[in-house]
Write a protein that holds these residues in place. Structure first.
Motif, PDB file in Angstrom:
ATOM      1  N   HIS A  91      43.989  77.566 -43.033  1.00  5.84           N
ATOM      2  CA  HIS A  91      44.641  78.778 -42.529  1.00  5.84           C
ATOM      3  C   HIS A  91      43.546  79.742 -42.123  1.00  5.84           C
ATOM      4  N   GLN A  92      43.526  80.074 -40.839  1.00  9.10           N
ATOM      5  CA  GLN A  92      42.521  81.030 -40.371  1.00  9.10           C
ATOM      6  C   GLN A  92      43.211  82.347 -40.054  1.00  9.10           C
ATOM      7  N   PHE A  93      42.739  83.425 -40.653  1.00 11.04           N
ATOM      8  CA  PHE A  93      43.320  84.764 -40.451  1.00 11.04           C
ATOM      9  C   PHE A  93      44.837  84.747 -40.630  1.00 11.04           C
ATOM     10  N   GLN A  99      43.809  70.767 -37.799  1.00 11.61           N
ATOM     11  CA  GLN A  99      42.572  70.107 -38.228  1.00 11.61           C
ATOM     12  C   GLN A  99      41.346  70.918 -37.806  1.00 11.61           C
ATOM     13  N   LEU A 100      40.456  71.123 -38.756  1.00  9.04           N
ATOM     14  CA  LEU A 100      39.173  71.777 -38.460  1.00  9.04           C
ATOM     15  C   LEU A 100      38.067  70.754 -38.759  1.00  9.04           C
ATOM     16  N   GLY A 101      37.721  70.593 -40.030  1.00 11.57           N
ATOM     17  CA  GLY A 101      36.736  69.580 -40.414  1.00 11.57           C
ATOM     18  C   GLY A 101      35.308  70.049 -40.261  1.00 11.57           C
ATOM     19  N   ASP A 102      34.388  69.223 -40.753  1.00  7.87           N
ATOM     20  CA  ASP A 102      32.956  69.535 -40.652  1.00  7.87           C
ATOM     21  C   ASP A 102      32.517  69.376 -39.196  1.00  7.87           C
ATOM     22  N   GLY A 103      32.520  70.472 -38.473  1.00 12.53           N
ATOM     23  CA  GLY A 103      32.170  70.415 -37.058  1.00 12.53           C
ATOM     24  C   GLY A 103      30.674  70.448 -36.823  1.00 12.53           C
ATOM     25  N   ARG A 104      29.957  70.902 -37.815  1.00  9.50           N
ATOM     26  CA  ARG A 104      28.488  70.910 -37.675  1.00  9.50           C
ATOM     27  C   ARG A 104      27.805  70.671 -39.013  1.00  9.50           C
ATOM     28  N   ALA A 105      28.597  70.391 -40.034  1.00  2.33           N
ATOM     29  CA  ALA A 105      28.015  70.053 -41.333  1.00  2.33           C
ATOM     30  C   ALA A 105      28.090  68.541 -41.494  1.00  2.33           C
ATOM     31  N   TYR A 131      34.673  66.429 -35.480  1.00  2.35           N
ATOM     32  CA  TYR A 131      35.394  67.680 -35.759  1.00  2.35           C
ATOM     33  C   TYR A 131      34.772  68.881 -35.042  1.00  2.35           C
ATOM     34  N   SER A 132      33.866  68.610 -34.098  1.00  3.16           N
ATOM     35  CA  SER A 132      33.154  69.722 -33.452  1.00  3.16           C
ATOM     36  C   SER A 132      34.034  70.471 -32.448  1.00  3.16           C
ATOM     37  N   ARG A 133      35.207  69.953 -32.177  1.00  3.17           N
ATOM     38  CA  ARG A 133      36.136  70.580 -31.216  1.00  3.17           C
ATOM     39  C   ARG A 133      35.401  70.942 -29.932  1.00  3.17           C
ATOM     40  N   HIS A 134      35.332  72.231 -29.579  1.00  2.25           N
ATOM     41  CA  HIS A 134      34.713  72.591 -28.305  1.00  2.25           C
ATOM     42  C   HIS A 134      33.265  73.034 -28.482  1.00  2.25           C
ATOM     43  N   ALA A 135      32.711  72.908 -29.703  1.00  4.18           N
ATOM     44  CA  ALA A 135      31.390  73.492 -29.963  1.00  4.18           C
ATOM     45  C   ALA A 135      30.299  72.422 -30.074  1.00  4.18           C
ATOM     46  N   ASP A 136      29.058  72.860 -30.290  1.00  6.55           N
ATOM     47  CA  ASP A 136      27.904  71.960 -30.128  1.00  6.55           C
ATOM     48  C   ASP A 136      27.376  71.349 -31.425  1.00  6.55           C
ATOM     49  N   GLY A 137      27.921  71.750 -32.572  1.00  6.78           N
ATOM     50  CA  GLY A 137      27.447  71.175 -33.832  1.00  6.78           C
ATOM     51  C   GLY A 137      26.144  71.760 -34.337  1.00  6.78           C
ATOM     52  N   ARG A 138      25.651  72.760 -33.646  1.00  6.28           N
ATOM     53  CA  ARG A 138      24.359  73.347 -34.029  1.00  6.28           C
ATOM     54  C   ARG A 138      24.530  74.732 -34.659  1.00  6.28           C
ATOM     55  N   ALA A 139      23.445  75.243 -35.197  1.00  6.13           N
ATOM     56  CA  ALA A 139      23.450  76.583 -35.795  1.00  6.13           C
ATOM     57  C   ALA A 139      22.177  77.303 -35.380  1.00  6.13           C
ATOM     58  N   VAL A 175      22.436  78.035 -27.343  1.00  4.85           N
ATOM     59  CA  VAL A 175      22.950  79.174 -26.582  1.00  4.85           C
ATOM     60  C   VAL A 175      24.156  79.782 -27.303  1.00  4.85           C
ATOM     61  N   ARG A 176      24.069  81.070 -27.569  1.00 12.03           N
ATOM     62  CA  ARG A 176      25.163  81.763 -28.245  1.00 12.03           C
ATOM     63  C   ARG A 176      25.444  83.096 -27.571  1.00 12.03           C
ATOM     64  N   ASP A 177      26.728  83.431 -27.547  1.00 10.36           N
ATOM     65  CA  ASP A 177      27.176  84.732 -27.046  1.00 10.36           C
ATOM     66  C   ASP A 177      27.521  85.543 -28.291  1.00 10.36           C
ATOM     67  N   THR A 270      41.190  79.495 -45.522  1.00 18.15           N
ATOM     68  CA  THR A 270      41.307  78.510 -46.608  1.00 18.15           C
ATOM     69  C   THR A 270      40.337  77.337 -46.446  1.00 18.15           C
ATOM     70  N   ASP A 271      39.797  77.157 -45.253  1.00 18.56           N
ATOM     71  CA  ASP A 271      38.773  76.120 -45.080  1.00 18.56           C
ATOM     72  C   ASP A 271      37.427  76.607 -45.600  1.00 18.56           C
ATOM     73  N   ASN A 272      37.345  77.886 -45.968  1.00 20.62           N
ATOM     74  CA  ASN A 272      36.101  78.422 -46.513  1.00 20.62           C
ATOM     75  C   ASN A 272      36.252  78.758 -47.994  1.00 20.62           C
ATOM     76  N   MET A 273      37.203  78.121 -48.662  1.00 19.63           N
ATOM     77  CA  MET A 273      37.440  78.350 -50.087  1.00 19.63           C
ATOM     78  C   MET A 273      37.097  77.057 -50.837  1.00 19.63           C
ATOM     79  N   ILE A 280      31.265  79.819 -50.653  1.00 24.29           N
ATOM     80  CA  ILE A 280      30.920  78.752 -49.714  1.00 24.29           C
ATOM     81  C   ILE A 280      31.030  79.283 -48.287  1.00 24.29           C
ATOM     82  N   ASP A 281      30.226  78.715 -47.387  1.00 33.47           N
ATOM     83  CA  ASP A 281      30.255  79.052 -45.962  1.00 33.47           C
ATOM     84  C   ASP A 281      29.888  80.507 -45.703  1.00 33.47           C
ATOM     85  N   TYR A 282      28.601  80.748 -45.788  1.00 31.38           N
ATOM     86  CA  TYR A 282      28.088  82.087 -45.504  1.00 31.38           C
ATOM     87  C   TYR A 282      28.004  82.285 -43.994  1.00 31.38           C
TER      88      TYR A 282
HETATM   89  P1  AMP Z   1      33.815  78.732 -39.805  1.00 27.66           P
HETATM   90  O1  AMP Z   1      34.640  79.870 -39.312  1.00 27.66           O
HETATM   91  O2  AMP Z   1      32.336  78.897 -39.609  1.00 27.66           O
HETATM   92  O3  AMP Z   1      34.144  78.344 -41.201  1.00 27.66           O
HETATM   93  O4  AMP Z   1      34.168  77.478 -38.876  1.00 27.66           O
HETATM   94  C1  AMP Z   1      35.469  77.047 -38.636  1.00 27.66           C
HETATM   95  C2  AMP Z   1      35.436  75.682 -38.022  1.00 27.66           C
HETATM   96  O5  AMP Z   1      34.669  75.675 -36.821  1.00 27.66           O
HETATM   97  C3  AMP Z   1      34.854  74.589 -38.906  1.00 27.66           C
HETATM   98  O6  AMP Z   1      35.581  73.419 -38.683  1.00 27.66           O
HETATM   99  C4  AMP Z   1      33.448  74.464 -38.380  1.00 27.66           C
HETATM  100  O7  AMP Z   1      32.881  73.199 -38.637  1.00 27.66           O
HETATM  101  C5  AMP Z   1      33.646  74.681 -36.899  1.00 27.66           C
HETATM  102  N1  AMP Z   1      32.438  75.163 -36.225  1.00 27.66           N
HETATM  103  C6  AMP Z   1      31.874  76.396 -36.318  1.00 27.66           C
HETATM  104  N2  AMP Z   1      30.773  76.470 -35.556  1.00 27.66           N
HETATM  105  C7  AMP Z   1      30.612  75.256 -34.979  1.00 27.66           C
HETATM  106  C8  AMP Z   1      29.645  74.696 -34.091  1.00 27.66           C
HETATM  107  N3  AMP Z   1      28.619  75.401 -33.622  1.00 27.66           N
HETATM  108  N4  AMP Z   1      29.823  73.411 -33.718  1.00 27.66           N
HETATM  109  C9  AMP Z   1      30.851  72.688 -34.158  1.00 27.66           C
HETATM  110  N5  AMP Z   1      31.789  73.149 -34.992  1.00 27.66           N
HETATM  111  C10 AMP Z   1      31.678  74.426 -35.402  1.00 27.66           C
END
Ligand code: AMP
Ligand code: MG
Length: 524
Positions: A91-93, A99-105, A131-139, A175-177, A270-273, A280-282
């Motif tokens: 649950h986000q906000f 489904q969310l999942g470890d998108g970059r972990a 689980y990276s959805r539309h993102a790059d998996g990086r930080a 690249v981040r905005d 709830t995915d950050n609990m 968890i998830d700073y």
């Molecule tokens: P968060 O709000 O950081 O807890 O992230 C919510 C969801 O987005 C989780 O499933 C994360 O793995 C995913 N996510 C956040 N940033 C990225 C990223 N740069 N690449 C892929 N997945 C991400």
């Protein structure tokens, strides 16, 4: 590098996604997908935690070997590692997000340390997963550094938390905005290795409930109990009930600690609990400078302020409701879940009162203290006083002759200070009378032990937002001295450290509205 002993129960005992590869997909009937970290151009060890390394049986020699940076940057696997990304929802906000999942972990494996304890090693920012959805998996470096610093600071503050072993620069740009305003720019990338007995979240259970995958839900619950709550015994149903109760208890304790030290998580989805009751998830977290229960560090949260400081206990309770709904099919009775949720409120109140009594040096919480504390919180907010400095100074106050000048450098606004000076003096007098009722005034020994008790829960040093930002600004220029100085001071947050007073000072005026210091975004 000395060998680690791996015992990868999560991948061994729970079902895997049969599909391979990192293409983005919905994963059904599985707890995880096997996926390896994507190598980076130039892994470079930027910082590490000697305490976490020691937990794993490693010393400086192990950490300084080139192989360490290669492994914890994601370029190499150690024998016994079986990397995977976990499937979870959340649950986000306040809304179910699917489904969310470890998108970059990416978890590398479960280590059994020399004392027999289990530690999951997890890279964050290690590249794409299903689980990276539309993102790059990086930080980016700034967010990875913040996670690294705060995880370890929280540990030293005595707050339940996941830990951080290392911060490794990737030699690549991401690249981040940062403020979602069309100003995307390349930033240095980094990978953190997080360490905890488990990274299972409320969302790992919610995803199965949402899909009606009840067999798997029960399996994951029983797995979690057996591996991570071995003290819980009995038949399946009794154990599941007791487990939920224990999750409520730990979560209550966790949030009471956050309120004690002035930590605002910022994204209590709830995915950050953590199911273990760990921080968890700073991400866009923040620290309270001037006491403000309405403050949220997260720009995405600025509208509704759902995750504001003073709202965290209520949100934790709401999140536990979602978890209760999710695990209900595996328990089949609502009453024990409702009782546990009710107990959450009682435990939170008890813990919060106990910690507040310690912070204020009251022998015991008693009738009337609530009004005293409410008035204090009102005054701290109205006069813009620094939460950390105020509480730490309080142990030096002589209840026989309370002196408001003791708090002179805790104020952010002279006009507000003047406006509330009389009320503050009146509060100090009322407080001193209350302390005197404990019978400590005139008793040097009792006063000294009261002071020690207060100083053990009121930190001098916390990772204030602007301090982390200064370490980031320097690190982005390749200068790591500020980061290591900050880490060093945060190792002993309750002890005066002569020569390091600047780390205990209130937020400077330039940082009041600066990005990274007072507002943070989820872009990381
Ligand atoms: P968060 O709000 O950081 O807890 O992230 C919510 C969801 O987005 C989780 O499933 C994360 O793995 C995913 N996510 C956040 N940033 C990225 C990223 N740069 N690449 C892929 N997945 C991400
Ligand atoms: Mg998350």
């Amino acid at each position: 590098m000395k060998d680690l002993v791996f015992d990868n129960r999560f991948v061994r005992e729970l079902p895997a996604d049969p599909e391979a590869g990192t293409h983005v997909r919905q994963v059904h009937g599985a707890c995880y997908s096997r996926v390896a970290p994507t190598p980076v151009r130039h892994p470079d060890l930027l910082a590490w935690s000697p305490e976490v390394a020691a937990l794993l049986g490693w010393d400086e020699g192990d950490v300084r070997s080139p192989r360490f940076a290669a492994v914890f940057g994601g370029n190499e696997l150690l024998p016994g590692m079986e990397p995977y990304a976990a499937c979870y929802g959340g649950h986000q906000f306040g809304n179910w997000a699917g489904q969310l999942g470890d998108g970059r972990a990416i978890t590398l494996g479960e280590v059994i340390d020399p004392r027999g304890e289990r530690w999951e090693l997890q890279l964050k920012g290690a590249g794409p997963t299903p689980y990276s959805r539309h993102a790059d998996g990086r930080a980016v470096l700034r967010s990875s550094l913040r996670e690294f610093v705060c995880s370890e600071a929280m540990h030293h503050l005595g707050v339940p938390t996941t830990r951080a072993l290392s911060l490794v620069g990737t030699g690549e740009r991401v690249v981040r905005d940062m403020f979602y305003d069309g100003n995307a720019r390349p930033e240095p990338g980094a990978v953190v290795c997080r360490v905890a007995p488990s990274f299972i979240r409320f969302g790992n259970f919610e995803i199965f409930a949402s899909r009606g995958e009840e067999e798997l839900l029960g399996r994951l619950i029983d797995f979690t109990i057996e591996r991570d709550f071995p003290e819980i015994q009995g038949d399946t149903l009794a154990r599941r009930v007791e487990w939920f109760d224990e999750v409520c208890r730990r979560t209550a304790l966790l949030v009471a600690h956050w309120m004690r030290v002035g930590f605002v998580h910022g994204v209590m989805n709830t995915d950050n609990m953590s199911i273990l009751g760990l921080t968890i998830d700073y991400g866009p977290y923040g620290w309270i400078d001037d006491f403000d229960p309405d403050w949220t560090p997260n720009t995405t949260d600025a509208g509704g302020r759902r995750y504001r400081f003073g709202h965290q206990p209520r949100i934790a309770h709401w999140n536990l409701w979602q978890l209760a709904n999710a695990v209900y099919p595996a328990i089949g009775e609502a009453a024990p879940l409702e009782e546990a949720l009710t107990r959450f409120a009682a435990i939170y109140e008890r813990e919060s009162r106990r910690m507040t009594a310690d912070k204020l040096g009251l022998a015991q919480w008693q009738e009337g203290d609530e009004a005293l504390v409410d008035e204090l919180h009102r005054l701290l907010a109205a006069s813009e006083m620094d939460m950390t400095i105020f509480h730490r100074r309080l142990s030096s106050l002589d209840p026989g002759a309370p002196d408001p000048f003791l708090f002179a450098d805790a104020f952010y606004d002279e006009a507000k200070r003047a406006e509330h000076a009389a009320a503050f003096e009146a509060w100090l007098a009322r407080y001193s009378t209350r302390v005197a009722a404990d019978g400590v005034v005139g008793n040097a020994e009792a006063l000294e032990s009261r002071r020690a008790r207060m100083d053990a829960v009121n930190p001098i040093y916390v990772p204030r937002n602007y301090l982390a930002q200064q370490a980031i600004d320097a690190a982005e220029q390749g200068e790591l001295g500020e980061l290591s100085a900050l880490m060093e001071v945060l190792r002993n947050p309750y002890a005066p450290q002569p020569g390091r007073e600047r780390f205990a000072a209130r937020r400077p005026e330039w940082a009041r509205h600066k990005a990274g210091c007072s507002m943070l975004s989820c872009s990381s």
